[in-house]
Design a protein around this motif. Sequence first.
Motif: not given
Length: 72
Positions: A3-8
């Motif tokens: 999720e963090l990678k997608e958000e970044i």
Amino acid sequence: MSELKEEIIRALEKLFSEYERAKTDYKKIQWELDYVIYPHIGSFLATGELSKEEGKEIFEFCERKLRELKER
């Protein structure tokens, strides 16, 4: 994909779109990546919030977008 990678990635896509609309100078974009964006991503790698592979994918995404902007 975490999720963090997608958000970044979403945030970076928006940032690069804003750079393109504003016709931001390539060197300014490169400076911001080197001194603001990359260290911030590095902090996520250091804390383990992003895996090494995820970090590599994000950096590659940035470099690809930077090349695209330079070529225009």
